[in-house]
Motif scaffolding. Structure first.
Motif, PDB file in Angstrom:
ATOM      1  N   THR A 138      52.036 -50.551  -2.957  1.00  0.00           N
ATOM      2  CA  THR A 138      53.084 -51.039  -4.190  1.00  0.00           C
ATOM      3  C   THR A 138      53.674 -50.172  -5.262  1.00  0.00           C
ATOM      4  O   THR A 138      54.006 -50.750  -6.599  1.00  0.00           O
ATOM      5  N   ARG A 142      55.734 -51.555  -8.832  1.00  0.00           N
ATOM      6  CA  ARG A 142      54.859 -51.288  -9.939  1.00  0.00           C
ATOM      7  C   ARG A 142      56.169 -50.517 -10.663  1.00  0.00           C
ATOM      8  O   ARG A 142      56.010 -51.212 -11.555  1.00  0.00           O
ATOM      9  N   LEU A 145      58.376 -54.117 -11.747  1.00  0.00           N
ATOM     10  CA  LEU A 145      58.141 -54.114 -12.556  1.00  0.00           C
ATOM     11  C   LEU A 145      58.095 -53.664 -14.143  1.00  0.00           C
ATOM     12  O   LEU A 145      57.960 -54.722 -15.497  1.00  0.00           O
ATOM     13  N   GLN A 146      57.859 -52.428 -13.771  1.00  0.00           N
ATOM     14  CA  GLN A 146      57.531 -51.972 -15.120  1.00  0.00           C
ATOM     15  C   GLN A 146      59.176 -51.891 -15.942  1.00  0.00           C
ATOM     16  O   GLN A 146      59.386 -51.766 -17.339  1.00  0.00           O
ATOM     17  N   TYR A 192      57.841 -61.004 -13.980  1.00  0.00           N
ATOM     18  CA  TYR A 192      57.729 -59.789 -14.918  1.00  0.00           C
ATOM     19  C   TYR A 192      56.771 -60.583 -16.489  1.00  0.00           C
ATOM     20  O   TYR A 192      55.976 -61.844 -16.403  1.00  0.00           O
ATOM     21  N   GLU A 195      50.306 -59.711 -16.278  1.00  0.00           N
ATOM     22  CA  GLU A 195      49.345 -58.322 -16.063  1.00  0.00           C
ATOM     23  C   GLU A 195      49.095 -57.845 -15.048  1.00  0.00           C
ATOM     24  O   GLU A 195      49.239 -58.283 -13.671  1.00  0.00           O
ATOM     25  N   MET A 196      49.949 -56.650 -14.309  1.00  0.00           N
ATOM     26  CA  MET A 196      49.773 -56.134 -13.610  1.00  0.00           C
ATOM     27  C   MET A 196      48.501 -55.618 -12.951  1.00  0.00           C
ATOM     28  O   MET A 196      48.418 -54.402 -13.055  1.00  0.00           O
ATOM     29  N   LEU A 201      50.284 -56.854  -8.106  1.00  0.00           N
ATOM     30  CA  LEU A 201      51.735 -55.927  -7.546  1.00  0.00           C
ATOM     31  C   LEU A 201      51.692 -56.124  -5.470  1.00  0.00           C
ATOM     32  O   LEU A 201      52.653 -56.395  -5.053  1.00  0.00           O
TER      33      LEU A 201
END
Length: 271
Positions: A138, A142, A145-146, A192, A195-196, A201
């Motif tokens: 993932t 990660r 998305l960050q 987006y 919560e990740m 992910l």
């Protein structure tokens, strides 16, 4: 900074690597228009030969946006290789350590500086028997998305015919063709500002890998399996079969180690 200059070390590496690559493989390179001209971004690339990082780097070098690969930390430590890895701005990965997340922090920093970070999301050579992309880690999702940066899916095929996984000698003749097809950026906007979680992910990673697989289907002119090969699931199933055989007294059949012949010229297993 919108983009990083290629720099001395990358140009020097190109002088060394490009001539033998040009001799060994023909090129069918498409989709360069999808590589952003400015700003930070990620490429997600499938992996089916020890040669393909060099061939793919050649492809992207020719776009003017050089990739920064995540690579084993040991490669950075000594000699010419270490100097080249550091000089070309590659990103060290410290596996099996508490510093493993530093690679992702460095990747995020690189993207935010306007660079390209190239991910092999599978983490190693594919183990799919026919060379299709397998389930992925993932990390690329990660970072994407960050940073909310573009994620360009890239498929490649042909280096695995030059040097199949586990083969000790290349298959030089007939001369092989390195096919590369980059696609439009993957739409991850629905992930987006959420919560990740591990599940999020995983879902975003599957979307990225599905796009890479579609690019490879176009190159190969055939459909990939409906379900990607999952090495973890395969290991669990193998242990289950072994336990069942020990209970029934039937000798377990040991699968042969991959060879150049069993890996074949159409992909083969990974490491």
């Amino acid at each position: 900074m919108s983009r990083r200059r290629i720099g001395f070390w990358y140009r020097f590496a190109a002088v060394i690597c490009k001539p033998p690559l040009a001799v060994l493989i023909k090129r069918d390179w498409r989709g360069m228009e999808h590589i952003p001209a400015e700003g930070g971004f990620i490429t997600a690339v499938n992996h089916n030969s020890h040669v393909d990082p060099f061939a793919y780097a050649h492809y992207q070098y020719n776009t003017g946006r050089v990739p920064r690969f995540l690579a084993k930390s040991g490669l950075f430590k000594k000699g010419f290789v270490g100097a080249a890895m550091r000089g070309t701005g590659q990103i060290p990965v410290y596996r099996e350590s508490t510093d493993a997340l530093s690679a992702f922090r460095a990747a995020i920093d690189a993207v935010e500086r306007g660079e390209c970070v190239a991910f092999y999301p599978e983490g190693t050579l594919t183990r799919d028997p026919d060379g299709w992309p397998m389930t992925a880690k993932t990390g690329a999702a990660r970072v994407a998305l960050q940073t909310k940066c573009p994620v360009v899916p890239v498929a490649q095929w042909g280096c695995n015919e030059l040097l199949p996984p586990y083969a000790k000698k290349p298959h030089l003749f007939p001369r092989k063709t390195h096919h590369v097809l980059a696609g439009p950026p993957v739409d991850l906007s629905r992930f987006y500002d959420r919560e990740m979680t591990a599940e999020l992910l995983k879902e975003a990673t599957e979307v990225i890998m599905a796009a890479v697989t579609r690019q490879l289907e176009e190159i190969r002119g055939e459909k990939a399996p409906a379900t990607p090969y999952d090495p973890r699931r395969e290991r669990i199933e193998q242990r289950r079969r072994t336990r069942a055989q020990s209970v029934t007294g039937t000798p377990a059949v040991k699968e042969p180690a991959p060879t150049a012949e069993t890996a074949g010229t159409e992909g083969g297993t990974g490491k």
